[in-house]
Design a protein around this motif. Structure first.
Motif, PDB file in Angstrom:
ATOM      1  N   PRO A  91       1.226  20.229  -6.510  1.00 16.03           N
ATOM      2  CA  PRO A  91       2.499  19.811  -7.104  1.00 16.03           C
ATOM      3  C   PRO A  91       3.042  18.564  -6.404  1.00 16.03           C
ATOM      4  O   PRO A  91       2.932  18.436  -5.183  1.00 16.03           O
ATOM      5  CB  PRO A  91       3.421  21.015  -6.858  1.00 16.03           C
ATOM      6  N   ASN A  92       3.574  17.644  -7.145  1.00 14.28           N
ATOM      7  CA  ASN A  92       4.283  16.468  -6.613  1.00 14.28           C
ATOM      8  C   ASN A  92       3.608  15.683  -5.494  1.00 14.28           C
ATOM      9  O   ASN A  92       4.185  15.502  -4.425  1.00 14.28           O
ATOM     10  CB  ASN A  92       5.673  16.885  -6.087  1.00 14.28           C
ATOM     11  N   PRO A  93       2.371  15.182  -5.702  1.00 16.62           N
ATOM     12  CA  PRO A  93       1.784  14.338  -4.661  1.00 16.62           C
ATOM     13  C   PRO A  93       2.662  13.113  -4.420  1.00 16.62           C
ATOM     14  O   PRO A  93       3.125  12.485  -5.380  1.00 16.62           O
ATOM     15  CB  PRO A  93       0.431  13.938  -5.252  1.00 16.62           C
ATOM     16  N   ARG A  94       2.951  12.807  -3.155  1.00 15.47           N
ATOM     17  CA  ARG A  94       3.816  11.661  -2.861  1.00 15.47           C
ATOM     18  C   ARG A  94       3.086  10.531  -2.138  1.00 15.47           C
ATOM     19  O   ARG A  94       3.213   9.380  -2.487  1.00 15.47           O
ATOM     20  CB  ARG A  94       5.026  12.117  -2.033  1.00 15.47           C
ATOM     21  N   LYS A  95       2.325  10.892  -1.087  1.00 14.12           N
ATOM     22  CA  LYS A  95       1.613   9.846  -0.348  1.00 14.12           C
ATOM     23  C   LYS A  95       0.117  10.015  -0.538  1.00 14.12           C
ATOM     24  O   LYS A  95      -0.440  11.073  -0.249  1.00 14.12           O
ATOM     25  CB  LYS A  95       1.945   9.944   1.138  1.00 14.12           C
ATOM     26  N   VAL A  96      -0.527   8.940  -1.000  1.00 18.55           N
ATOM     27  CA  VAL A  96      -1.953   9.003  -1.316  1.00 18.55           C
ATOM     28  C   VAL A  96      -2.680   7.870  -0.593  1.00 18.55           C
ATOM     29  O   VAL A  96      -2.189   6.738  -0.541  1.00 18.55           O
ATOM     30  CB  VAL A  96      -2.176   8.862  -2.851  1.00 18.55           C
ATOM     31  N   LEU A  97      -3.844   8.198  -0.033  1.00 14.36           N
ATOM     32  CA  LEU A  97      -4.705   7.189   0.593  1.00 14.36           C
ATOM     33  C   LEU A  97      -6.026   7.106  -0.160  1.00 14.36           C
ATOM     34  O   LEU A  97      -6.640   8.133  -0.466  1.00 14.36           O
ATOM     35  CB  LEU A  97      -4.992   7.570   2.059  1.00 14.36           C
ATOM     36  N   SER A 115       5.203  11.046  -9.487  1.00 14.01           N
ATOM     37  CA  SER A 115       5.725  11.605  -8.223  1.00 14.01           C
ATOM     38  C   SER A 115       5.282  10.781  -7.016  1.00 14.01           C
ATOM     39  O   SER A 115       5.868  10.876  -5.942  1.00 14.01           O
ATOM     40  CB  SER A 115       5.238  13.052  -8.044  1.00 14.01           C
ATOM     41  N   VAL A 116       4.240   9.962  -7.188  1.00 10.65           N
ATOM     42  CA  VAL A 116       3.670   9.229  -6.049  1.00 10.65           C
ATOM     43  C   VAL A 116       4.589   8.088  -5.623  1.00 10.65           C
ATOM     44  O   VAL A 116       5.069   7.305  -6.445  1.00 10.65           O
ATOM     45  CB  VAL A 116       2.262   8.687  -6.402  1.00 10.65           C
ATOM     46  N   GLU A 117       4.862   8.022  -4.299  1.00 10.15           N
ATOM     47  CA  GLU A 117       5.758   6.988  -3.753  1.00 10.15           C
ATOM     48  C   GLU A 117       5.000   5.909  -3.000  1.00 10.15           C
ATOM     49  O   GLU A 117       5.449   4.777  -2.890  1.00 10.15           O
ATOM     50  CB  GLU A 117       6.760   7.650  -2.779  1.00 10.15           C
ATOM     51  N   GLN A 118       3.874   6.286  -2.418  1.00  5.73           N
ATOM     52  CA  GLN A 118       3.139   5.348  -1.563  1.00  5.73           C
ATOM     53  C   GLN A 118       1.647   5.487  -1.828  1.00  5.73           C
ATOM     54  O   GLN A 118       1.119   6.599  -1.837  1.00  5.73           O
ATOM     55  CB  GLN A 118       3.442   5.701  -0.092  1.00  5.73           C
ATOM     56  N   ILE A 119       0.987   4.341  -2.075  1.00  2.00           N
ATOM     57  CA  ILE A 119      -0.466   4.357  -2.295  1.00  2.00           C
ATOM     58  C   ILE A 119      -1.087   3.375  -1.315  1.00  2.00           C
ATOM     59  O   ILE A 119      -0.953   2.156  -1.461  1.00  2.00           O
ATOM     60  CB  ILE A 119      -0.837   3.934  -3.744  1.00  2.00           C
ATOM     61  N   GLU A 144      -1.628  -4.033  -9.264  1.00  2.00           N
ATOM     62  CA  GLU A 144      -0.329  -4.583  -9.671  1.00  2.00           C
ATOM     63  C   GLU A 144       0.831  -3.620  -9.444  1.00  2.00           C
ATOM     64  O   GLU A 144       1.988  -3.992  -9.562  1.00  2.00           O
ATOM     65  CB  GLU A 144      -0.394  -5.018 -11.140  1.00  2.00           C
ATOM     66  N   ASP A 145       0.518  -2.364  -9.124  1.00  2.00           N
ATOM     67  CA  ASP A 145       1.592  -1.391  -8.889  1.00  2.00           C
ATOM     68  C   ASP A 145       2.265  -1.673  -7.547  1.00  2.00           C
ATOM     69  O   ASP A 145       1.586  -1.786  -6.533  1.00  2.00           O
ATOM     70  CB  ASP A 145       0.999   0.022  -8.910  1.00  2.00           C
ATOM     71  N   PRO A 146       3.603  -1.787  -7.541  1.00  2.00           N
ATOM     72  CA  PRO A 146       4.300  -2.122  -6.284  1.00  2.00           C
ATOM     73  C   PRO A 146       4.180  -1.045  -5.201  1.00  2.00           C
ATOM     74  O   PRO A 146       4.453  -1.316  -4.034  1.00  2.00           O
ATOM     75  CB  PRO A 146       5.767  -2.290  -6.714  1.00  2.00           C
ATOM     76  N   ARG A 147       3.755   0.157  -5.558  1.00  2.00           N
ATOM     77  CA  ARG A 147       3.599   1.211  -4.542  1.00  2.00           C
ATOM     78  C   ARG A 147       2.323   1.020  -3.718  1.00  2.00           C
ATOM     79  O   ARG A 147       2.128   1.674  -2.705  1.00  2.00           O
ATOM     80  CB  ARG A 147       3.571   2.594  -5.228  1.00  2.00           C
ATOM     81  N   VAL A 148       1.440   0.114  -4.171  1.00  2.00           N
ATOM     82  CA  VAL A 148       0.140  -0.068  -3.509  1.00  2.00           C
ATOM     83  C   VAL A 148       0.254  -0.961  -2.287  1.00  2.00           C
ATOM     84  O   VAL A 148       0.848  -2.041  -2.332  1.00  2.00           O
ATOM     85  CB  VAL A 148      -0.882  -0.707  -4.488  1.00  2.00           C
TER      86      VAL A 148
END
Ligand code: SAM
Length: 306
Positions: A91-97, A115-119, A144-148
């Motif tokens: 549920p709700n993954p937020r930080k992904v590497l 739900s992802v805030e940081q990639i 192009e995603d600003p979270r990347v």
């Protein structure tokens, strides 16, 4: 009759000129071939040979050290599965590497999850990134995603410096275990991944083919069962341009909230908020998610015995 049995048979030699054949000690005795329309790029980076060609039936093709990494036609089957299998399982993954994945395709898929805030992405080879941006805009759109946040460097070294418990999910989109990706298949690497995950966090790694690499898979499964105290499962998908036409994924979770990879608790099928920019999902859905964990008997025997 006789003509077909000698080495001058037209069926043996005539297909080779103008075709790309994927020859590697990782799949001895076979070589999948694609007809080449035009070679678009050839370069040598600090890590590997990089080539892009226009094929006649699979669109543009990215090749590293003679091994096909992706084609425009079937990349969806790989990128969507390696991403949504882990992210739809929690549920709700937020930080992904993302480790590897320099083409940006996994980033494109991660960014469908609101739900992802940081990639974070750690790719070793800048040339792969540049070539993807130039020749595969529908894949590199992931950047192009600003979270990347892009880190160019070795994924093994990067993970060693990640504070314990940082990520909800780690996706290892690596090349094969010959060359720069070798360490990404070894036990110390999996240990650093486990450390970087929060309790109940998930990892999904590229885990080769059940038709070609049961020895490698056996080894990965055995290591992962020792390291990951949550769930450990093997899933697979079809990718026509990968050797043997299938590729697998190792999915593991760290000890924490119980997690059943086979039943997606965070379905994305209905979430079309990114469809306008990224296009709709082409391959993944919840049914194929569950089905991907069903194994042929020969693979099941080996994987479940580890
Ligand atoms: N996404 C692709 C697809 O659709 O099939 C697959 C492979 S992706 C291009 C694999 C990437 O892993 C390559 O760009 C390679 O440079 C990168 N890589 C290999 N070893 C690495 C390492 N030790 N650290 C970070 N990246 C690595």
């Amino acid at each position: 009759e006789e003509a077909n049995n000698n080495n001058e048979s037209p069926y043996i030699s005539s297909v080779l000129p103008g075709w790309f054949s994927e020859i590697s000690p990782l799949w001895p005795g076979e070589a999948h071939s694609l007809k080449v329309e035009k070679i678009l790029f050839q370069g040598k980076s600090d890590y590997q040979n990089v080539m892009v060609f226009q094929s006649s039936t699979y669109g543009k093709v990215l090749v590293l050290d003679g091994v096909i990494q992706l084609t425009e036609r079937d990349e969806c089957a790989y990128q969507e599965m390696i991403t949504h299998l882990p992210l739809c399982s929690i549920p709700n993954p937020r930080k992904v590497l993302v480790i590897g994945g320099g083409d940006g395709g996994v980033l494109r898929e991660v960014s469908r999850h609101s739900s992802v805030e940081q990639i974070d992405i750690c790719e070793i080879d800048k040339m792969v990134i540049d070539v993807a941006k130039q020749f595969f805009p529908n894949v590199a759109i992931g950047y192009e995603d600003p979270r990347v946040k892009l880190h160019v460097g070795d994924g093994v070294a990067f993970l060693k410096n990640v504070p314990e418990g940082t990520y909800d999910a780690v996706i290892v989109d690596s090349s094969d275990p010959i060359g720069p990706a070798q360490e990404l298949f070894e036990k110390p690497f999996f240990e650093t991944v486990a450390r970087a995950l929060r309790p109940g966090g998930v990892v999904c790694t590229q885990a080769e083919s059940i038709w070609l690499h049961m020895d490698i898979i056996e080894h990965i499964v055995a290591n992962c069962r020792q390291i990951f105290k949550g769930s450990v499962n093997y899933a697979w998908t079809t990718v026509p341009t990968y050797p043997s036409g299938v590729i697998g994924f190792m999915l593991c979770s760290t000890e924490g909230p119980s997690l059943d990879f086979k039943n997606p608790t965070n379905p994305i099928d209905a979430d079309d908020s990114h469809t306008k920019t990224r296009g709709p999902l082409k391959f993944y859905n919840s049914e194929i998610h569950s089905a991907s964990f069903c194994l042929p008997s020969f693979a099941k025997r080996v994987i479940e015995s580890k």
